[in-house]
Design a protein around this motif. Structure first.
Motif, PDB file in Angstrom:
ATOM      1  N   CYS A  10       0.870  -1.102  -0.095  1.00  0.00           N
ATOM      2  CA  CYS A  10       0.009  -0.062   0.122  1.00  0.00           C
ATOM      3  C   CYS A  10       0.885   1.207   0.000  1.00  0.00           C
ATOM      4  N   SER A  11       0.804   2.219  -0.868  1.00  0.00           N
ATOM      5  CA  SER A  11       1.443   3.380  -1.112  1.00  0.00           C
ATOM      6  C   SER A  11       0.594   4.574  -0.825  1.00  0.00           C
ATOM      7  N   LEU A  12       1.325   5.218   0.253  1.00  0.00           N
ATOM      8  CA  LEU A  12       0.510   6.481   0.461  1.00  0.00           C
ATOM      9  C   LEU A  12       1.281   7.552   0.213  1.00  0.00           C
ATOM     10  N   PHE A  13       0.720   8.963  -0.262  1.00  0.00           N
ATOM     11  CA  PHE A  13       1.760   9.952  -0.402  1.00  0.00           C
ATOM     12  C   PHE A  13       2.640   9.546  -1.690  1.00  0.00           C
ATOM     13  N   THR A  14       2.093   8.805  -2.442  1.00  0.00           N
ATOM     14  CA  THR A  14       3.004   8.304  -3.653  1.00  0.00           C
ATOM     15  C   THR A  14       3.537   9.098  -4.408  1.00  0.00           C
ATOM     16  N   PRO A  38       9.654  -9.395  -5.550  1.00  0.00           N
ATOM     17  CA  PRO A  38       8.410 -10.277  -5.340  1.00  0.00           C
ATOM     18  C   PRO A  38       7.469  -9.669  -4.557  1.00  0.00           C
ATOM     19  N   THR A  39       6.882  -8.395  -5.265  1.00  0.00           N
ATOM     20  CA  THR A  39       5.977  -7.363  -4.862  1.00  0.00           C
ATOM     21  C   THR A  39       5.033  -6.860  -5.658  1.00  0.00           C
ATOM     22  N   GLU A  40       3.811  -6.591  -5.185  1.00  0.00           N
ATOM     23  CA  GLU A  40       3.070  -5.903  -6.047  1.00  0.00           C
ATOM     24  C   GLU A  40       2.204  -4.722  -5.318  1.00  0.00           C
ATOM     25  N   ILE A  41       1.926  -3.569  -6.107  1.00  0.00           N
ATOM     26  CA  ILE A  41       1.214  -2.505  -5.680  1.00  0.00           C
ATOM     27  C   ILE A  41       0.078  -2.771  -5.646  1.00  0.00           C
ATOM     28  N   VAL A  42      -0.954  -2.593  -4.281  1.00  0.00           N
ATOM     29  CA  VAL A  42      -2.243  -2.934  -4.508  1.00  0.00           C
ATOM     30  C   VAL A  42      -3.133  -1.662  -4.226  1.00  0.00           C
ATOM     31  N   PHE A  43      -2.401  -0.525  -3.873  1.00  0.00           N
ATOM     32  CA  PHE A  43      -3.143   0.770  -3.563  1.00  0.00           C
ATOM     33  C   PHE A  43      -2.098   1.767  -3.653  1.00  0.00           C
ATOM     34  N   ALA A  44      -2.292   3.114  -4.383  1.00  0.00           N
ATOM     35  CA  ALA A  44      -1.584   4.110  -4.368  1.00  0.00           C
ATOM     36  C   ALA A  44      -2.335   5.172  -4.403  1.00  0.00           C
ATOM     37  N   ASN A  45      -1.865   6.320  -3.883  1.00  0.00           N
ATOM     38  CA  ASN A  45      -2.771   7.619  -3.427  1.00  0.00           C
ATOM     39  C   ASN A  45      -1.871   8.738  -3.395  1.00  0.00           C
ATOM     40  N   ASP A  46      -2.222   9.781  -4.004  1.00  0.00           N
ATOM     41  CA  ASP A  46      -1.678  11.290  -3.728  1.00  0.00           C
ATOM     42  C   ASP A  46      -2.884  12.163  -3.931  1.00  0.00           C
ATOM     43  N   ILE A  47      -2.419  13.574  -3.272  1.00  0.00           N
ATOM     44  CA  ILE A  47      -3.475  14.730  -3.484  1.00  0.00           C
ATOM     45  C   ILE A  47      -3.016  15.579  -4.448  1.00  0.00           C
ATOM     46  N   ASP A  48      -1.809  15.396  -5.109  1.00  0.00           N
ATOM     47  CA  ASP A  48      -1.544  16.294  -6.242  1.00  0.00           C
ATOM     48  C   ASP A  48      -1.778  15.382  -7.788  1.00  0.00           C
ATOM     49  N   SER A  49      -2.616  16.299  -8.444  1.00  0.00           N
ATOM     50  CA  SER A  49      -2.959  15.557  -9.763  1.00  0.00           C
ATOM     51  C   SER A  49      -1.832  15.715 -10.809  1.00  0.00           C
ATOM     52  N   ASP A  50      -0.869  16.175 -10.682  1.00  0.00           N
ATOM     53  CA  ASP A  50       0.285  16.227 -11.503  1.00  0.00           C
ATOM     54  C   ASP A  50       0.953  14.909 -11.200  1.00  0.00           C
ATOM     55  N   ALA A  51       1.277  14.555  -9.776  1.00  0.00           N
ATOM     56  CA  ALA A  51       1.972  13.360  -9.415  1.00  0.00           C
ATOM     57  C   ALA A  51       0.915  12.128  -9.843  1.00  0.00           C
ATOM     58  N   ASP A  72      -7.632  13.435  -1.356  1.00  0.00           N
ATOM     59  CA  ASP A  72      -6.960  13.732   0.340  1.00  0.00           C
ATOM     60  C   ASP A  72      -7.104  12.487   1.136  1.00  0.00           C
ATOM     61  N   VAL A  73      -5.849  11.853   1.200  1.00  0.00           N
ATOM     62  CA  VAL A  73      -5.514  10.554   1.962  1.00  0.00           C
ATOM     63  C   VAL A  73      -6.581  10.792   3.228  1.00  0.00           C
TER      64      VAL A  73
END
Length: 402
Positions: A10-14, A38-51, A72-73
């Motif tokens: 889980c990736s926050l402030f991605t 041996p990983t996988e991203i199951v969730f990613a979030n950021d408040i910046d649309s450019d990012a 907004d996280v």
């Protein structure tokens, strides 16, 4: 041999995906392959649309189709986040709630501050019976001196709160150029591992294992005396077409031209193309420049005042211009030459997007073209260097796998 299930992340402030790219691997940088993890991203979030737009333009590199969610996280429900094994979060160091009079994890708006969102997500997953195995928090080194209202440092507060969730916490200030990144970028890493994994012989994240990984994989490291492979000349020697760059304002351009190109000149790039050792190159290959190279009579009133009273102003190196034989300083989101080394060694311009992406260790095939030019500098400057992230997360994965 039975394939192990991938560790879910889980990736926050991605941001634009620097840490996530390192977390999955499978990319190439400067001719070196950073293999798939041996990983996988199951969730990613950021408040910046450019990012998020930049992130979502590179989903193939993340080996998944799950787009980063814009928003907004603090408004995200934990129940909307799939269960995961590792939490990644490079949260901005916002003030915490008053430590002596906290209202749970809520501020006056009923929304947790940014670290407390990470705490809430971990707690909720634990309460639902899906405790994450580990977390990695990344922050600027200023967090080390940031304090709570009761005088506790912010990292110590994080440690206490994570200990209460039964995580063993390790912390270290690291320099990216010690871990394969062509940039002297200092960041604090706070890494926690579930204490209940002790039955596998795991206790905590050991940063010496990170150093061992660098040696084993022969990754260039300033700490290990192989930093010559990370100097600007090495990184830019094959950039025949730098591509787009953000032009300076007239006032700044005048300042850059007064400072002048590094003494080694444009021709010095040939030494790197020829593969010479740094020690065999002219001495001035490591001599950068700054505002101090401007004759005093040509300085603006502001800089003349600093020049005349160096002790009072600590003679800062504004408008730093690194030479071909130096490792670049930190690339910031603002990309302003007054406070970061964003000026090309010999050309009177900012580094191009392609050049700063390399200095941040992004592979050349990372696409930033879908967002405005100035925004590219912002998201690249805010990113966690992918090569640093790969080194850290590979070490964590190896630790978790025992």
């Amino acid at each position: 041999m039975e394939n192990k299930p991938k560790l879910k992340i889980c990736s926050l402030f991605t941001g634009c995906g620097g840490m996530d790219l390192g977390a999955v691997g499978g990319f190439e940088f400067q001719g070196r392959k950073f293999r798939r993890l041996p990983t996988e991203i199951v969730f990613a979030n950021d408040i910046d649309s450019d990012a998020t737009n930049a992130y979502n333009s590179n989903l193939k590199l993340f080996h998944h189709k799950q787009e980063a969610i814009l928003g907004d996280v603090r408004a995200i429900k934990t129940s909307d986040i799939p269960n995961f094994d590792i939490l990644l979060a490079g949260f901005p160091c916002q003030p915490f709630s008053n430590a002596g009079n906290r209202k749970g994890v809520n501020d006056d708006n009923g929304r947790g501050t940014l670290f407390e969102v990470c705490e809430r997500v971990l707690k909720d997953k634990i309460d639902s019976g899906h405790k994450p195995k580990a977390f990695i928090f990344e922050n600027v080194r200023g967090i080390l001196s940031s304090k709570m209202a009761d005088g506790t440092t912010v990292p110590e507060e994080i440690r206490k709160r994570m200990n209460s969730l039964d995580y063993e916490v390790s912390q270290q200030l690291v320099c990216a150029s010690d871990y394969g990144v062509p940039q002297k970028r200092y960041r604090v890493l706070i890494i926690g591992i579930d204490r209940n994994l002790n039955s596998n012989g795991i206790t905590r994240f050991d940063f010496t294992k990170l150093d061992e990984l660098i040696i084993k994989n022969k990754i260039p490291s300033e700490k290990n005396g192989t930093g010559d492979k990370l100097v600007i000349g090495e990184i830019l020697k094959d950039v025949d077409d730098p591509g787009e760059y953000w032009e300076y304002s007239k006032t700044t351009q005048d300042m850059i031209e007064k400072i002048g190109s590094c003494e080694h000149g444009k021709e010095a790039i040939k030494y790197f193309k020829q593969g010479l050792e740094l020690s065999a190159m002219p001495k001035n290959i490591t001599e950068g420049r700054s505002w101090k190279n401007i004759p005093p009579e040509q300085l603006t009133p502001r800089f003349r005042k600093i020049y005349d009273q160096p002790k009072k102003y600590h003679a800062p190196k504004f408008f730093r211009r690194f030479a071909y034989g130096e490792i670049n300083g930190t690339i910031t989101a603002s990309a302003q030459p007054e406070n970061c080394g964003i000026t090309h060694p010999v050309e009177n311009r900012r580094y191009s997007v392609k050049e700063i992406a390399r200095i941040q260790s992004f592979p050349d095939n990372y696409n930033f073209s879908e967002i405005p030019l100035q925004s590219r500098y912002k998201v690249i400057g805010n990113a966690v260097p992918p090569v640093l992230a790969w080194c850290v997360i590979k070490t964590l994965v190896e630790t978790l796998e025992g």
